[in-house]
Design a protein around this motif. Structure first.
Motif, PDB file in Angstrom:
ATOM      1  N   LYS A   1       3.245   2.361 -15.176  1.00  0.00           N
ATOM      2  CA  LYS A   1       2.754   3.090 -14.001  1.00  0.00           C
ATOM      3  C   LYS A   1       3.881   3.753 -13.213  1.00  0.00           C
ATOM      4  O   LYS A   1       3.649   4.744 -12.536  1.00  0.00           O
ATOM      5  N   ASN A   2       5.073   3.158 -13.238  1.00  0.00           N
ATOM      6  CA  ASN A   2       6.106   3.718 -12.360  1.00  0.00           C
ATOM      7  C   ASN A   2       7.415   4.059 -13.074  1.00  0.00           C
ATOM      8  O   ASN A   2       8.394   4.423 -12.431  1.00  0.00           O
ATOM      9  N   ASP A   3       7.420   3.916 -14.396  1.00  0.00           N
ATOM     10  CA  ASP A   3       8.672   4.097 -15.136  1.00  0.00           C
ATOM     11  C   ASP A   3       9.295   5.480 -14.945  1.00  0.00           C
ATOM     12  O   ASP A   3      10.461   5.602 -14.556  1.00  0.00           O
ATOM     13  N   GLN A   4       8.480   6.492 -15.173  1.00  0.00           N
ATOM     14  CA  GLN A   4       9.027   7.852 -15.129  1.00  0.00           C
ATOM     15  C   GLN A   4       9.556   8.215 -13.735  1.00  0.00           C
ATOM     16  O   GLN A   4      10.672   8.715 -13.593  1.00  0.00           O
ATOM     17  N   VAL A   5       8.753   7.906 -12.724  1.00  0.00           N
ATOM     18  CA  VAL A   5       9.166   8.243 -11.351  1.00  0.00           C
ATOM     19  C   VAL A   5      10.458   7.510 -11.002  1.00  0.00           C
ATOM     20  O   VAL A   5      11.350   8.065 -10.345  1.00  0.00           O
ATOM     21  N   THR A   6      10.534   6.251 -11.429  1.00  0.00           N
ATOM     22  CA  THR A   6      11.722   5.460 -11.103  1.00  0.00           C
ATOM     23  C   THR A   6      12.965   6.055 -11.764  1.00  0.00           C
ATOM     24  O   THR A   6      13.999   6.253 -11.118  1.00  0.00           O
TER      25      THR A   6
ATOM     26  N   GLY B   1       0.811  -1.219   0.000  1.00  0.00           N
ATOM     27  CA  GLY B   1       0.000   0.000   0.000  1.00  0.00           C
ATOM     28  C   GLY B   1       0.839   1.262   0.000  1.00  0.00           C
ATOM     29  O   GLY B   1       0.518   2.249   0.657  1.00  0.00           O
ATOM     30  N   PHE B   2       1.951   1.231  -0.723  1.00  0.00           N
ATOM     31  CA  PHE B   2       2.838   2.393  -0.824  1.00  0.00           C
ATOM     32  C   PHE B   2       2.653   2.966  -2.221  1.00  0.00           C
ATOM     33  O   PHE B   2       2.762   2.234  -3.203  1.00  0.00           O
ATOM     34  N   ASP B   3       2.348   4.241  -2.332  1.00  0.00           N
ATOM     35  CA  ASP B   3       1.947   4.786  -3.629  1.00  0.00           C
ATOM     36  C   ASP B   3       3.079   4.971  -4.634  1.00  0.00           C
ATOM     37  O   ASP B   3       2.868   4.948  -5.838  1.00  0.00           O
ATOM     38  N   LEU B   4       4.285   5.151  -4.118  1.00  0.00           N
ATOM     39  CA  LEU B   4       5.430   5.327  -5.037  1.00  0.00           C
ATOM     40  C   LEU B   4       5.974   3.949  -5.432  1.00  0.00           C
ATOM     41  O   LEU B   4       5.568   2.940  -4.860  1.00  0.00           O
ATOM     42  N   PRO B   5       6.908   3.884  -6.396  1.00  0.00           N
ATOM     43  CA  PRO B   5       7.521   2.582  -6.689  1.00  0.00           C
ATOM     44  C   PRO B   5       8.109   1.976  -5.413  1.00  0.00           C
ATOM     45  O   PRO B   5       8.710   2.697  -4.606  1.00  0.00           O
ATOM     46  N   LYS B   6       7.937   0.670  -5.239  1.00  0.00           N
ATOM     47  CA  LYS B   6       8.350   0.038  -3.984  1.00  0.00           C
ATOM     48  C   LYS B   6       9.828   0.278  -3.673  1.00  0.00           C
ATOM     49  O   LYS B   6      10.228   0.425  -2.522  1.00  0.00           O
TER      50      LYS B   6
END
Ligand code: UTP
Length: 408
Positions: free
Chosen positions: A151-156, A105-110
Motif C-alpha cells: 500500500k505504501n511502498d512506492q510513495v515511501t 487517520g493520515f492517508d500518506l505513509p506515517k
C-alpha cells in the motif's frame, strides 16, 4: 468463465460474494481478481472465532532488568562494546514502516507525517537524524532496511528519493515489502475494496524477518557481516536506533536479544510488559496480566511487572535464522477497513468495521532464549504518535520533543 472448482471452494467458505461483480469486469480484470482469490488463505479466515479467543499464557514471572542506575554505572563499558560492533558494521537497523496508521487517520505513509511546527520535519527525517547521530559517534554508516507494504511502498521510496535520503548514504539503505492478509467484516466475510480488488492489509509487523528473506536481503546482511538487527517502529520520533549503549549491554551480557523498556507510568498503563513466561522472555499484553500481578511490588515498592516495551528490539541474526518458519500467534485486530458496500459504492468508515489478521514482532522475543531488558527514560526516548488527538498523539509527541530540545 469462473472455474467451477474455485467457485465451489468459495461457496464452501461462504465467500462467493468476492466474485459478485465478475461479469462486469474486463478480461484482464477478471484474470487479476481470480489470481487474488486463489492466493487467499481461506482457512485463516474460517478459523476467525478460534483466533479471537487468543492463546493461553504459560506461567508468568518477573524478568530482571538493567535499570537506569545500573546502566549509568556501566555506561562506559557498554558504550565501548557497542561502538566497536557498530564501527565493524555488525548492527543493522530495520525500520518497520508497513503499517497503515489507521488510528492516526493520515492517508500518506506515517513516516511522512510532518511533526514540525515552524519547520518541515517528517517522522522519517527525524529518525534518519537520530541514526546519523549514531553514525557520527561510531564513524560508520548503519545499514538501514525499511519495511513497507504494497500500500505504501512506492510513495515511501519516492519520498526518500525526492528528499535525497536526508543526507544518509543511500548505498546503505534497502527497502523490502511485507506480505498482506485479507480483511473481513465482523462476520468473517472478506471485503472487496474495488470490484476487481479483494481487500488486503499488511499482515502485521511480525512477518518482517520472513519478508526480509523473501526480498533476498539475508544474503546482503551476510555480505556486510551483520550480526545484530535492531527493529524499531516508525511512529516514535525520540526513538534511538542502533543505540551503542543498548547494543553494548546486550553483547556484553551475552544475550541473544534485547528490548528497550520504560518503567510504567502507572500499574494499569496499556503497554505490553516484558517478563518471563515458563522461564523464557515474553511480552504480555496489559489485558493478559491478572489484576494481582499488575499491582504486585517488590520489597522496595517497585512494581514486579514494571517494564513496558517501546518497540525497539535487538535480535542476534543467527538466532533469527534458527527460528525461520516458527509460527507466531495470529491476532484478530479490529480496524477501520475501506470497502465496497452492497450497492458497489466505496466507503471509508469512521469507525472500526471489521477485522485484520496480524502477527507481531513482540512475539519473536518469546522464541529467544534470553533477552536484555534495558531501561530507558520515557521522556527521552518514547513519544509514540498513534492517535489523531489526546494520548500518544502528535501534540504529546511535540511536547516531548521540545523537552529534548529538538527544533520544531
Ligand atoms: P502499530 O501497531 O501502531 O500499527 O504499528 P499501525 O498499522 O502503524 O497503526 P494502527 O494500529 O492502524 O493505528 C507499530 C509499528 O509496526 C509497523 C508500523 O508501521 C509501526 O512502525 N507495522 C505495523 C508494520 O510495519 N506492518 C504492519 O502490518 C503493522
Amino acid at each position: 468463465m469462473i472455474p467451477r472448482i474455485l467457485y465451489k471452494k468459495l461457496q464452501g467458505y461462504g465467500q462467493e460474494h468476492l466474485l459478485r461483480y465478475y461479469s462486469e469486469l474486463s478480461e484482464d480484470q477478471q484474470k487479476d481478481l481470480l489470481e487474488q482469490v486463489k492466493n487467499i488463505d481461506f482457512d485463516l479466515v474460517a478459523n476467525l472465532e478460534n483466533l479471537k479467543k487468543g492463546t493461553a499464557k504459560g506461567e508468568i514471572s518477573p524478568i530482571g532488568a538493567l535499570d537506569l542506575k545500573e546502566i549509568e554505572e556501566k555506561k562506559a563499558e557498554f558504550l565501548n562494546v557497542g561502538l566497536e560492533a557498530l564501527a565493524k558494521r555488525k548492527v543493522a537497523a530495520v525500520l518497520l514502516a508497513g503499517g497503515q496508521g489507521s488510528r492516526l487517520g493520515f492517508d500518506l505513509p506515517k513516516g511522512m507525517l510532518n511533526i514540525g511546527e515552524k519547520i518541515e520535519l517528517s517522522l522519517f527525517e527525524q529518525l534518519i537524524k537520530n541514526l546519523q547521530a549514531v553514525e557520527a559517534q561510531a564513524g560508520a554508516t548503519v545499514p538501514l532496511l525499511i519495511m513497507t507494504s504494497e500500500k505504501n511502498d512506492q510513495v515511501t521510496r519516492e519520498y526518500f528519493e525526492e528528499k535525497e535520503y536526508f543526507g544518509y548514504d543511500k548505498n546503505f539503505v534497502r527497502f523490502f515489502v511485507q506480505e498482506m492478509a485479507p480483511a473481513t467484516d465482523y462476520n468473517g466475510k472478506i471485503y472487496l475494496e474495488e470490484k476487481d480488488r479483494v481487500s488486503l492489509s499488511p499482515n502485521g509487523n511480525g512477518g518482517w524477518f520472513s519478508s526480509l528473506i523473501n526480498a533476498g536481503l539475508l544474503k546482503y546482511l551476510h555480505e556486510l557481516g551483520v550480526e545484530w538487527l535492531n527493529i524499531f517502529s516508525v511512529d516514535n520520533p525520540l526513538q534511538k536506533m542502533a543505540d551503542p549503549v543498548f547494543v553494548g549491554a546486550t553483547i556484553a551480557g551475552d544475550f541473544v536479544s534485547g528490548s528497550k523498556v520504560v518503567a510504567k507510568a502507572d500499574p494499569h498503563e496499556r503497554v505490553g510488559v516484558l517478563c518471563l513466561e515458563d522461564g523464557k522472555p515474553s511480552i504480555v499484553e496489559y489485558f493478559e496480566l491478572p489484576e494481582e500481578m499488575i499491582e504486585q511490588r517488590d520489597e522496595n515498592g517497585v512494581l514486579l511487572y514494571n517494564y513496558g516495551v517501546i518497540l525497539n528490539y535487538l535480535f542476534r541474526l543467527d538466532r533469527l535464522e534458527s527460528i525461520i518458519g516458527a509460527e507466531l500467534p495470529l491476532y484478530v485486530v479490529e480496524k477501520k477497513i475501506p470497502y465496497l458496500n452492497e450497492e458497489g459504492n466505496y466507503i471509508k468508515p469512521e469507525e472500526n468495521n471489521g477485522y485484520k489478521f496480524e502477527t507481531l514482532v513482540l512475539d519473536m522475543i518469546r522464541l529467544m532464549d534470553n533477552c536484555c531488558a534495558f531501561e530507558v527514560e520515557r521522556e527521552k526516548e518514547f513519544a509514540p504518535i498513534k492517535n489523531a488527538t489526546g494520548v500518544d498523539s502528535l501534540e504529546t509527541a511535540r511536547a516531548l520533543m521540545k523537552l529534548n530540545k529538538i527544533e520544531l
